[in-house]
Scaffold this active site. Structure first.
Site, PDB file in Angstrom:
ATOM      1  CG  ASP A   1      -4.028  -0.834   3.989  1.00 17.90           C
ATOM      2  OD1 ASP A   1      -4.308  -0.609   2.673  1.00 17.90           O
ATOM      3  OD2 ASP A   1      -3.080  -0.343   4.402  1.00 17.90           O
TER       4      ASP A   1
ATOM      5  CG  ASP B   1      -1.634   1.368   1.445  1.00 12.05           C
ATOM      6  OD1 ASP B   1      -2.344   1.711   0.598  1.00 12.05           O
ATOM      7  OD2 ASP B   1      -1.314   2.006   2.544  1.00 12.05           O
TER       8      ASP B   1
END
Length: 828
Positions: free
Chosen positions: A713, A511
């Protein structure tokens, strides 16, 4: 599972707690209470809707009946896993036996037993007392396990006492066995020894003396093998103790007949093998002693973590600072800390400043500054200043306790590779005993004279050479040392399985925001036009932007504050949609916006063309500032890349891995960052809910690890083959991950992967040794080399080799304690 063996004694009132999920109102609670009271044996049932718990008391309660009563109403009963400490396991066959016994208990959905940690992890609805009874039924002792943090010195004392007892028995056995060995084997090796014995006490008296000394060895130091081995044999569940017991008893029994009733043996076969029985016991005790010492070293990582906890704390009580035991500190207490002291619990600084060494938990070498409002972590060390802090988490809720629980869980895990070992060891000891019987029969029928003696010696050698101990220790010891070393490096494996999965990773996807980058915008560039000074321009621009709530504006204002600039007074602030902002600051007119705003003002941005191009290539959008109608500066705000990010990506490439980035940024910005960092694959403009689809798309390139830190996430972390959470992120992300990095230091990602490779390499070495050792030496012990080379393996050498095989496996696992990312990290 709040019940104990004592609670379950017939006739005595017992108490069971059930966690009931799905209750939504008072009527739900009443319904569950009535159902529980209807179960035979229930005296009192109380349901608490707020805690979602049911407390049941009564004589002879049946937990499974209580669970069924609740589930029949449509509610679920959640049950936390049970961890048990088991004593008496010595080899892999013991592990297989205990696992079978636990899995046979009604309500058990899974049971994992670890030989190295001597613990069992059981999931399902079974009562702890039933689990303990099942273990005791197969010949082992068990009790509820205690977390390393909450344990007293009892565990260390027990281990020390066990090692002390083994050492004592080893010395006694060695002292008694040495004369036996010299009397018997010395006579075979040296003619003068044989003559000395014959001319002094005579052969028969020598046998009587060997009988007395060997008997002392077997009923003293060797007693443990018979008290465990023969009962296991009777239960048709033989283990390593059974092999030793049968082998030494055979040698000892044959020698007894040869000594006191030689007429019962065929002519020419009256020989004694007292030295084999005595020396075998001594050598196996030597192996057990070395094994106990090495096992203690495998758990040193946990011991060091436990040692980080302070014993006492100075707490403000009724206006007075009192020194209290750590267990008495409560959330909200004000704790005083002096230079050089260890932080006792987690908290937030309320007064004072200092630098705190957090390396023992985070792996970061540099001390971290702590000021008012800064978090402090229990177990870290205060450096120079004194401060007070408010306790926010104590006991099992502290970060240190959570770390220890994670390490314990990982160390107790069972890797997929262990399944092969389990299948082999389930049948290993029975097969070895069958081979020993076959060896005896073949030598008795086809062997040279004296056939009975040859048959006995070779059958005993087969029994003694077999080593399921090494098989049982091969995987768990490497896991223990590997996960412990990882904890020291700031890498926590929440699941032991992640160790094996990480070595197969081919793609690492990150990410971007908060993982590759710092996670918040900062002023990264400020280039001035000729005739302007940085401090004056930044102060004026920041003063105007401070009136805006836009993240970019806040970043510019924060930069001026960090540089200690005094901001001028602002009047006439106005925001021009699509262009920028303007105001009067310190008596001058300030206008800030994109190039189109400057064009509207009639200002030429060409002098900054080269800088603007570079900023665009780096994925940054340039802003321009004009003061009193003159172009003053070009500046850029961006989420800066973490210092460790480039190094981490280089290390991953050195490991032969592809690196991907998943981001919601526009494609141009994403590809600019990817070029700057050398990232191989980019998935841009991804909405939070699209991260899982992005992960699945990238999995087409190979086994994938995803690294993230935010709440959004968590689904991607769970969907990846291996989820790696940055420890500075959210609790939700950490809970969804398989591996946790204790800091935002991204170099820990290649460290974790390299450590996984090193650990699995170590496990494969151990398993090769354990299996190859048995595959090669059992046939040698059976005598396959005799026809061609006239070579037989003495039971004494067989015992020595068996003892050393376990020590070899443990020693090889302990090499992981010296693992260094700088050395191993570059290995593909």
């Amino acid at each position: 599972m709040n019940s104990s063996p004592k609670d379950m004694q017939p006739g005595l009132p017992s108490r069971i707690t059930l966690d009931v999920a799905g209750m939504t109102c008072a009527s739900c609670g009443g319904r569950v209470e009535r159902a529980l009271k209807a179960v035979p044996g229930v005296a009192v049932a109380s349901v608490n809707l707020a805690t979602e718990r049911a407390e049941i008391t009564g004589p002879g309660l049946d937990r499974m009946a209580l669970v069924k009563a609740v589930e029949d109403l449509g509610y679920e009963v959640a049950s936390p896993p049970v961890d048990l400490t088991i004593e008496g396991m010595t080899c892999a066959s013991c592990v297989a036996r205990v696992e079978r016994a636990l899995n046979a208990v009604p309500g058990v959905t899974g049971a994992t037993v670890n030989l190295a940690t001597e613990r069992a992890h059981v999931t399902g609805m079974a009562d702890a007392a039933a689990l303990i009874r099942a273990i005791e039924a197969v010949g082992y002792d068990a009790r509820m396990a205690v977390s390393a943090l909450g344990a007293t010195d009892a565990m260390a004392d027990r281990k020390a006492a066990e090692e002390t007892t083994l050492k004592r028995d080893l010395w006694i056995a060695a002292a008694l066995s040495l004369p036996v060995f010299v009397l018997e084997m010395g006579g075979h090796l040296f003619a003068w020894v044989h003559m000395a014995v014959m001319n002094s006490i005579g052969m028969q008296n020598s046998w009587y003396l060997q009988f007395a000394l060997t008997t002392a060895v077997l009923i003293g130091p060797g007693r443990r093998f018979y008290t465990k081995g023969f009962p296991a044999l009777v239960r048709l569940a033989p283990d390593m103790n059974s092999l030793v017991a049968v082998g030494t008893s055979a040698a000892y029994g044959y020698s007894l007949v040869a000594t006191f009733a030689p007429a019962l043996l065929p002519a020419g076969t009256a020989f004694v093998y007292y030295e084999a029985a005595a020396v075998i016991v001594t050598l196996i005790l030597l192996g057990r002693t070395l094994e106990a010492r090495a096992k203690g070293r495998t758990s040193q990582a946990i011991q060091r973590l436990v040692g980080l906890q302070a014993k006492t704390a100075r707490v403000l009580r009724d206006g007075t600072m009192l020194e209290v035991p750590i267990a008495e500190v409560k959330p909200g207490d004000i704790v005083d800390l002096r230079p050089g002291e260890r932080v006792p619990v987690d908290g937030t600084v309320s007064e004072g400043t200092s630098w705190v060494d957090e390396s023992m938990i985070s792996g970061e070498p540099l001390p971290v500054e702590k000021t008012n409002g800064s978090p402090v972590t229990g177990g870290t060390v205060n450096q120079t200043g004194a401060f007070t802090f408010r306790a926010t988490a104590v006991g099992e809720a502290t970060m240190l306790a959570q770390i220890i629980r994670m390490v314990e869980a990982a160390q107790g895990g069972k890797l997929p590779i262990q399944a092969l070992v389990d299948r082999v060891t389930m049948w290993f000891v029975p097969v070895v005993m069958a081979l020993a019987v076959l060896t005896f029969a073949v030598w008795l029928i086809f062997g040279p004279d004296p056939a009975l003696s040859f048959a006995l010696v070779n059958a005993v050698a087969v029994l003694i050479i077999a080593c399921p101990c090494a098989m049982g220790l091969a995987t768990p010891t490497s896991i223990m040392v590997g996960t412990g070393r990882g904890a020291e490096l700031g890498v926590l494996f929440r699941k032991g399985e992640a160790l094996q999965a990480l070595q197969t990773v081919r793609v690492v996807a990150f990410d971007k925001t908060g993982t590759l980058t710092m996670g918040k915008p900062r002023l990264t560039d400020l280039h001035l036009a000729q005739g302007f000074e940085r401090e004056a321009v930044l102060a004026a621009v920041a003063a105007v932007e401070a009136k805006s709530e836009h993240p970019i504006a806040r970043a510019i204002a924060a930069a001026a504050v960090e540089e200690g600039l005094t901001l001028p007074e602002v009047t006439g602030f106005a925001s021009l949609t699509g262009y920028g902002v303007q105001a009067q600051a310190g008596g001058g007119r300030v206008e800030i916006g994109a190039d189109r705003y400057m064009a509207k003002l009639g200002l030429d941005v060409a002098p900054f063309a080269e800088v603007a191009t570079r900023l665009a290539d780096e994925g940054k959008s340039p802003l321009y500032a004009a003061i009193n109608g003159q172009l003053a500066a070009v500046l850029a705000v961006a989420d800066p890349i973490k210092d460790t990010t480039p190094q981490a990506i280089r290390a991953l490439h050195a490991l032969g891995l592809k690196v991907a980035m998943i981001t919601g940024d526009n494609a141009r910005t994403a590809h600019a960052i990817a070029r700057q960092l050398g990232i191989d694959e980019v998935v841009a403009e991804v909405l939070p809910e699209g991260k899982v689809a992005a992960v699945k798309r990238l999995q087409a390139l190979g086994t994938l690890a995803f690294v993230g830190d935010g709440i959004n996430d968590a689904p991607a972390l769970a969907a990846a083959d291996v989820g790696i959470a940055v420890g500075t992120g959210t609790d939700i992300a950490i809970e969804a991950a398989d591996v946790v990095l204790m800091t935002g230091r991204l170099t820990a990602v290649p460290d974790a992967i390299a450590l996984s490779k090193a650990t699995m390499r170590n496990i494969r070495q151990n398993l090769f040794w354990a299996f190859a050792y048995n595959a090669a030496l059992i046939p040698v012990a059976a005598g396959v080399l005799w026809p061609a080379f006239g070579i037989l393996l003495s039971p004494i050498f067989a015992a020595g080799a068996m003892a050393l095989s376990s020590v070899f496996v443990l020693g090889n696992a302990l090499r992981l304690r010296r693992y260094s990312p700088a050395i191993d990290g570059a290995k593909p």
